[in-house]
Design a protein around this motif. Structure first.
Motif, short mmCIF file in Angstrom:
data_model
loop_
_atom_site.label_atom_id
_atom_site.label_comp_id
_atom_site.label_asym_id
_atom_site.label_seq_id
_atom_site.Cartn_x
_atom_site.Cartn_y
_atom_site.Cartn_z
N SER A 152 0.81 -1.22 0.00
CA SER A 152 0.00 0.00 0.00
C SER A 152 0.84 1.28 0.00
O SER A 152 0.30 2.37 0.10
CB SER A 152 -0.93 0.01 1.22
OG SER A 152 -0.18 -0.08 2.42
N VAL A 153 2.16 1.16 -0.09
CA VAL A 153 3.02 2.34 -0.07
C VAL A 153 2.98 3.02 -1.44
O VAL A 153 3.22 2.39 -2.47
CB VAL A 153 4.48 1.95 0.27
CG1 VAL A 153 5.40 3.17 0.18
CG2 VAL A 153 4.54 1.34 1.67
N GLY A 154 2.68 4.32 -1.43
CA GLY A 154 2.59 5.05 -2.68
C GLY A 154 3.88 5.73 -3.07
O GLY A 154 4.28 5.73 -4.24
N ASP A 155 4.57 6.33 -2.10
CA ASP A 155 5.77 7.12 -2.37
C ASP A 155 7.00 6.33 -1.92
O ASP A 155 7.53 6.54 -0.84
CB ASP A 155 5.67 8.45 -1.62
CG ASP A 155 6.88 9.36 -1.86
OD1 ASP A 155 7.70 9.04 -2.76
OD2 ASP A 155 7.02 10.36 -1.13
N VAL A 156 7.46 5.41 -2.77
CA VAL A 156 8.60 4.57 -2.40
C VAL A 156 9.89 5.39 -2.29
O VAL A 156 10.63 5.23 -1.31
CB VAL A 156 8.76 3.40 -3.39
CG1 VAL A 156 10.02 2.60 -3.07
CG2 VAL A 156 7.54 2.49 -3.33
N PRO A 157 10.20 6.29 -3.24
CA PRO A 157 11.43 7.10 -3.07
C PRO A 157 11.41 7.90 -1.77
O PRO A 157 12.42 8.00 -1.07
CB PRO A 157 11.43 8.00 -4.30
CG PRO A 157 10.66 7.23 -5.33
CD PRO A 157 9.59 6.52 -4.56
N GLY A 158 10.25 8.48 -1.42
CA GLY A 158 10.16 9.24 -0.18
C GLY A 158 10.38 8.37 1.04
O GLY A 158 11.03 8.77 2.00
N LEU A 159 9.83 7.16 1.01
CA LEU A 159 10.01 6.23 2.12
C LEU A 159 11.48 5.86 2.28
O LEU A 159 12.03 5.87 3.39
CB LEU A 159 9.17 4.97 1.88
CG LEU A 159 9.44 3.80 2.84
CD1 LEU A 159 9.13 4.19 4.28
CD2 LEU A 159 8.64 2.57 2.41
N VAL A 160 12.14 5.51 1.18
CA VAL A 160 13.55 5.09 1.25
C VAL A 160 14.42 6.24 1.76
O VAL A 160 15.32 6.03 2.59
CB VAL A 160 14.02 4.59 -0.13
CG1 VAL A 160 15.53 4.36 -0.11
CG2 VAL A 160 13.30 3.31 -0.51
N GLU A 161 14.17 7.45 1.29
CA GLU A 161 14.95 8.59 1.77
C GLU A 161 14.72 8.84 3.26
O GLU A 161 15.66 9.16 4.00
CB GLU A 161 14.61 9.83 0.96
CG GLU A 161 15.12 9.78 -0.47
CD GLU A 161 14.81 11.05 -1.24
OE1 GLU A 161 13.94 11.83 -0.78
OE2 GLU A 161 15.44 11.27 -2.29
#
Length: 427
Positions: A352-361
């Protein structure tokens, strides 16, 4: 001019061959290319060397010479030995002479953090360095601080584009640019290796084992249960023939026991040879499902071979990984956030994660805030929008002021006169 390459894993050797084919190291014949191979098995003498593995012949012609690091430093183990700083200049001259390396223009390494790759830059101090990534670990912050005499020589990070839109963070704090490899070059190399490897085991589904007990993340019993859950989930999903690819360091015992579990559920399980890379299985057999915990091969299966994939146990690993800075945290996070979860009843649940780059950062900032202060705005924005999800530890978010600290407890009520008198008498 000489280019020196290092590989300890077949996956790395295939990545190097793809990079050479893609022109990342100049046209053919522009430099002598020497490949140093290492065998990091617990008992290297009892394990097949990288250059002896089936299918390696498809890679051999990219290199003018192949040298065994194990033979050079025998009887020492390549994962343990590193030269003392006072001995490095002398050993470097001796090795350069023994190997016939007159001038090393470039060294291409799979790591600069741990031996054996960590030892090579200190021995050959004049060579510029290229690092090629170890799969999803390229998206983790650099684990250790590098000395300037190494970090200043690194010119680029070569990597497979495993997650579209996600730029690797490895070595980013040193200003090292990340250079993706063309996906077609990698799949072409894997196809050639598969053709040269001989018959592959057949199965509708492929389960990839991981050796998490060796890292102290899980106990051996927990690791076996994790793999057993994968087998049961695959069978519940409707597959009756399974290929189990154990981690090269895990041995054969688990495969035999998992085959018994599969047989008890009216399914069959075949154990793939240790030396066959998972990607070669993907190229040789059109699997209907590939399952693992957080293996990089889940991403190569989907990205380069178009295979359906699923994860089991990533949520458990997010809880177990310690310390929070553990470099496996970002690979587990990426897999959990992008790969469907295979449940015990065989159903697949989409992430359900939409913003993968934001999560990783955000996770990377929480892991290494001092090394990546520029990621703080991204971390603030992500946590503000999504709250303290399971990818973060609440106390760490509080320590970094990404969420409010809990209010301090109220002060104790004032003591009565009698209590004060008792305290005075007691004192």
């Amino acid at each position: 001019m000489t280019q020196v390459f290092h590989a300890s894993r077949f996956f790395g050797a295939m990545s190097l061959a793809a990079a050479i084919d893609a022109g990342a190291f100049g046209p053919p014949g522009s430099a002598e290319r020497v490949l140093i191979v290492t065998n990091n098995a617990p008992i290297p003498e009892a394990a097949l060397g990288l250059d002896e593995a089936p299918g390696f012949g498809a890679l051999r012609d990219r290199f003018d010479r192949i040298v065994s690091w194990n033979e050079i430093i025998a009887p020492l183990h390549p994962s343990d030995w590193k030269p003392r700083s006072i001995e490095a200049p002398m050993l470097g001259r001796l090795l350069q002479s023994a190997l016939g390396l007159e001038h090393i223009e470039e060294m291409v390494l799979e790591s600069v953090i741990v031996p054996p790759a960590r030892a090579l830059p200190g021995l050959f101090k004049d060579a510029m360095l290229t690092i090629y990534s170890d799969g999803l670990m390229a998206h983790s912050p650099t684990r250790d601080v590098l000395p300037g005499e190494i970090s200043q020589r690194i010119t680029r990070l070569l990597h497979l584009d495993l997650v579209p839109g996600l730029t690797p963070l490895l070595l980013g704090e040193y200003g090292v640019p990340a250079q993706p490899l063309p996906p077609g070059a990698f799949t072409d190399v894997v196809g050639r290796v598969a053709a040269a490897s001989g018959p592959m085991p057949e199965g509708e589904a492929i389960v990839l084992g991981q050796y998490l007990s060796s890292l102290g993340i899980l106990t051996p019993d927990e690791e076996f249960k994790l793999h057993a859950d994968m087998i049961r989930g695959v069978i519940a999903h409707g597959h009756r023939s399974i290929v189990f690819k154990p981690h090269p360091a895990a041995g054969r015992r688990q495969g035999r026991e998992l085959a018994q579990i599969a047989a008890g559920l009216n399914a069959s399980l075949t154990v793939a040879p240790d030396e066959v890379p998972a990607e070669v299985l993907f190229a040789a057999r059109r699997a209907r499902l590939v399952v693992s915990c957080f293996s990089t091969a889940l991403m190569t299966a989907r990205r380069f071979f178009g295979l359906p994939v699923a994860t089991v146990g990533a949520d458990l690993l997010l809880e177990r990984l310690t310390p929070y800075e553990n470099s496996n945290r970002v690979p587990v996070t990426i897999v959990d956030a992008t790969i469907p979860r295979l449940d015990a009843d065989g159903t697949l649940t989409e992430p359900s994660v939409g913003d993968v780059p934001g999560l990783v950062e955000a996770v990377a900032y929480c892991m290494q805030s001092a090394a990546h202060p520029g990621l703080r705005p991204a971390a603030e924005a992500y946590v503000k929008a999504n709250g303290p999800m399971r990818y973060f530890k609440k106390k760490r978010l509080e320590a970094l002021d990404l969420i409010a600290k809990p209010a301090p407890p109220p002060p104790p009520p004032p003591k009565t006169g009698l209590a004060r008198l008792k305290q005075i008498v007691k004192g």
